[in-house]
Design a protein around this motif. Sequence first.
Motif, PDB file in Angstrom:
ATOM      1  N   THR A   1       0.738  -1.169   0.037  1.00  0.00           N
ATOM      2  CA  THR A   1       0.081  -0.082   0.034  1.00  0.00           C
ATOM      3  C   THR A   1       0.837   1.214  -0.100  1.00  0.00           C
ATOM      4  O   THR A   1       1.743   1.391   0.310  1.00  0.00           O
ATOM      5  N   LEU A   2       0.362   2.339  -0.615  1.00  0.00           N
ATOM      6  CA  LEU A   2       1.221   3.440  -0.873  1.00  0.00           C
ATOM      7  C   LEU A   2       0.294   4.672  -0.665  1.00  0.00           C
ATOM      8  O   LEU A   2      -1.094   4.697  -1.040  1.00  0.00           O
ATOM      9  N   ALA A   3       0.725   5.732   0.160  1.00  0.00           N
ATOM     10  CA  ALA A   3      -0.329   7.030   0.330  1.00  0.00           C
ATOM     11  C   ALA A   3       0.907   8.182   0.347  1.00  0.00           C
ATOM     12  O   ALA A   3       1.786   8.151   0.928  1.00  0.00           O
ATOM     13  N   ALA A   4       0.167   9.247  -0.069  1.00  0.00           N
ATOM     14  CA  ALA A   4       0.858  10.489  -0.256  1.00  0.00           C
ATOM     15  C   ALA A   4       0.307  11.614   0.549  1.00  0.00           C
ATOM     16  O   ALA A   4      -1.177  11.537   0.766  1.00  0.00           O
ATOM     17  N   HIS A   5       1.107  12.380   1.313  1.00  0.00           N
ATOM     18  CA  HIS A   5       0.429  13.537   2.278  1.00  0.00           C
ATOM     19  C   HIS A   5      -0.263  14.308   1.328  1.00  0.00           C
ATOM     20  O   HIS A   5       0.099  14.671   0.271  1.00  0.00           O
ATOM     21  N   PRO A   6      -1.533  15.093   1.769  1.00  0.00           N
ATOM     22  CA  PRO A   6      -2.157  15.877   0.557  1.00  0.00           C
ATOM     23  C   PRO A   6      -1.537  17.113   0.469  1.00  0.00           C
ATOM     24  O   PRO A   6      -1.713  17.896  -0.284  1.00  0.00           O
ATOM     25  N   SER A   7      -0.676  17.589   1.718  1.00  0.00           N
ATOM     26  CA  SER A   7      -0.031  18.963   1.332  1.00  0.00           C
ATOM     27  C   SER A   7       1.392  19.316   1.666  1.00  0.00           C
ATOM     28  O   SER A   7       1.944  20.141   1.217  1.00  0.00           O
ATOM     29  N   GLU A   8       1.974  18.243   2.097  1.00  0.00           N
ATOM     30  CA  GLU A   8       3.321  18.327   2.680  1.00  0.00           C
ATOM     31  C   GLU A   8       4.215  17.073   1.973  1.00  0.00           C
ATOM     32  O   GLU A   8       3.679  16.152   1.597  1.00  0.00           O
ATOM     33  N   PRO A   9       5.519  17.514   1.963  1.00  0.00           N
ATOM     34  CA  PRO A   9       6.335  16.604   1.160  1.00  0.00           C
ATOM     35  C   PRO A   9       6.672  15.115   2.162  1.00  0.00           C
ATOM     36  O   PRO A   9       7.640  14.893   2.748  1.00  0.00           O
ATOM     37  N   LEU A  10       5.665  14.413   2.194  1.00  0.00           N
ATOM     38  CA  LEU A  10       5.453  12.943   2.715  1.00  0.00           C
ATOM     39  C   LEU A  10       4.797  12.084   1.980  1.00  0.00           C
ATOM     40  O   LEU A  10       3.949  12.379   1.344  1.00  0.00           O
ATOM     41  N   PHE A  11       5.315  10.604   1.934  1.00  0.00           N
ATOM     42  CA  PHE A  11       4.613   9.574   1.393  1.00  0.00           C
ATOM     43  C   PHE A  11       5.103   8.449   2.386  1.00  0.00           C
ATOM     44  O   PHE A  11       5.999   8.291   2.961  1.00  0.00           O
ATOM     45  N   THR A  12       4.086   7.539   2.385  1.00  0.00           N
ATOM     46  CA  THR A  12       4.225   6.521   3.192  1.00  0.00           C
ATOM     47  C   THR A  12       3.810   5.072   2.546  1.00  0.00           C
ATOM     48  O   THR A  12       3.102   5.117   1.657  1.00  0.00           O
ATOM     49  N   ALA A  13       4.722   3.971   2.813  1.00  0.00           N
ATOM     50  CA  ALA A  13       4.665   2.842   2.466  1.00  0.00           C
ATOM     51  C   ALA A  13       4.241   1.700   3.235  1.00  0.00           C
ATOM     52  O   ALA A  13       4.938   1.638   4.294  1.00  0.00           O
ATOM     53  N   GLY A  14       3.447   0.857   3.345  1.00  0.00           N
ATOM     54  CA  GLY A  14       2.992  -0.310   3.925  1.00  0.00           C
ATOM     55  C   GLY A  14       3.508  -1.517   3.374  1.00  0.00           C
ATOM     56  O   GLY A  14       3.062  -1.844   2.261  1.00  0.00           O
ATOM     57  N   LEU A  15       4.226  -2.439   4.209  1.00  0.00           N
ATOM     58  CA  LEU A  15       4.844  -3.483   3.599  1.00  0.00           C
ATOM     59  C   LEU A  15       4.279  -5.074   3.935  1.00  0.00           C
ATOM     60  O   LEU A  15       3.571  -4.914   4.936  1.00  0.00           O
ATOM     61  N   LEU A  16       4.586  -5.988   3.413  1.00  0.00           N
ATOM     62  CA  LEU A  16       4.101  -7.237   3.555  1.00  0.00           C
ATOM     63  C   LEU A  16       4.792  -7.635   4.810  1.00  0.00           C
ATOM     64  O   LEU A  16       3.925  -8.411   5.668  1.00  0.00           O
TER      65      LEU A  16
END
Length: 451
Positions: A37-52
């Motif tokens: 799974t992958l998600a990007a922050h709506p307004s800040e320079p951040l993204f998150t990855a969830g792993l197996l």
Amino acid sequence: MSLDPKPLQASQNSPSLAFIMDAFKSHSIAFDSPIFTLAAHPSEPLFTAGLLSGHVYTYTWPKEAPSADEDFEGDDALPSGYKVAWKTRRHKGSCRSVVYSGDGQLLYSAGTDSLIKCASTTTGQVTSKAVIPPTTSSPDGPTYLHALTPQHLLLGTDSGTVHLYDTRTALPVKPTTTWTSIHDDYISSITPLPPTSESTSNLPKQFLVTGDSTISVLDIRKGVLARSEDQENETLSSCVVAGGVGKGGRSTRAYVGMGDGVVHAFERGVWSDMCERIKIGSRGMDVDVLQEYALTGDNELHKGKCIVVGCSDGRARVVRLGGNKVVRVFDHDGEDGDGQEEGISGIAFDCDGAMMTAGGSVVKIWYMEDAGGDVDDSEADDSSNDESEQDSDDSDEPDQPPAKAKGRTLESDSEDSDGDAGSKSSQRRRKRRKNKHQATGPRKPQFNGLD
């Protein structure tokens, strides 16, 4: 009654496509575990990855582009100034879904330990968590999270159930509302329908929910309003494009990715059957991810609305709506592949307008060469792949970024992980299969404070 629409082939025979794609560059960030799974922050320079493996990684990058001569040759260097903001093993087993709250202050994650956890976006510190209600016979695994409003969260599960959580203070022990058996199999996607002109809150209250071989429309005030006819294949993904499509360019349409290399289009308000069928690839190819395309600097966006289609062959295809023509092909595997296809598991657009694709154990950040400046295009090993001996099984205390990469391999939880033996393609699909993708069923969730 079926509309029996004429199939529309998404053509890829553009003579200038290869030349156009030369303008797109990418950076790669590698992990030691497949990305679910992958998600990007709506307004800040951040993204998150969830792993197996159950780990959650959050990355940040400079708000201003680094200069061409800036040094990124340190031991913990990442391409283009990216660095690990925080990381932790958030879930026992796999992290199935991550999503930012509407204001970006909170990050929600759900895993095969049957827990939802709410954490601070900036620190990764868990502030609350809740157990996902079980079915009558066994724990129920999560499949999809959606941040409904600033105060509410929607969760889809393996059993075809959707739960609504009130998050105004903290994650409640029990969901506020539950809709059971919306679909006969797992919930594969939840997509908001734009609020109508009569809306006073200007927040969505109706949602497109996909699962098994149908789609449903869920109104959080009234329940399920409509369900489509059997589409004769798995419905795997969805997105909604408001305006700019259909006759006169005034329609709102939902696009649904299928398990046979096809995207089905549905006109809002006419949910019984598709109005258009867009062929993307061969019958054995899955359309696992759909998003409205929004890569900054791409002139194709001036020609009309586009969607980007993430497929099981490791390619993300951009389709211009109306003519339903493939105008871009982003090869996620590229020359770095090992000869085995890694399907696209996530697509997101960051606050700077770059497109991110996740597939296998790699996230790629795509950008226009002219828009992104003069940046080194070499790939760098993810220094965050080092998992120290102090990384606990279920730590909600995020680890600080390691000082030096040591190249250790993440170990997934053999009892809870979605990564049991099988081909890479079967592992990819296993995350969506109800009670068929786990070596054993999920253990009874342990909920002892905010451990």
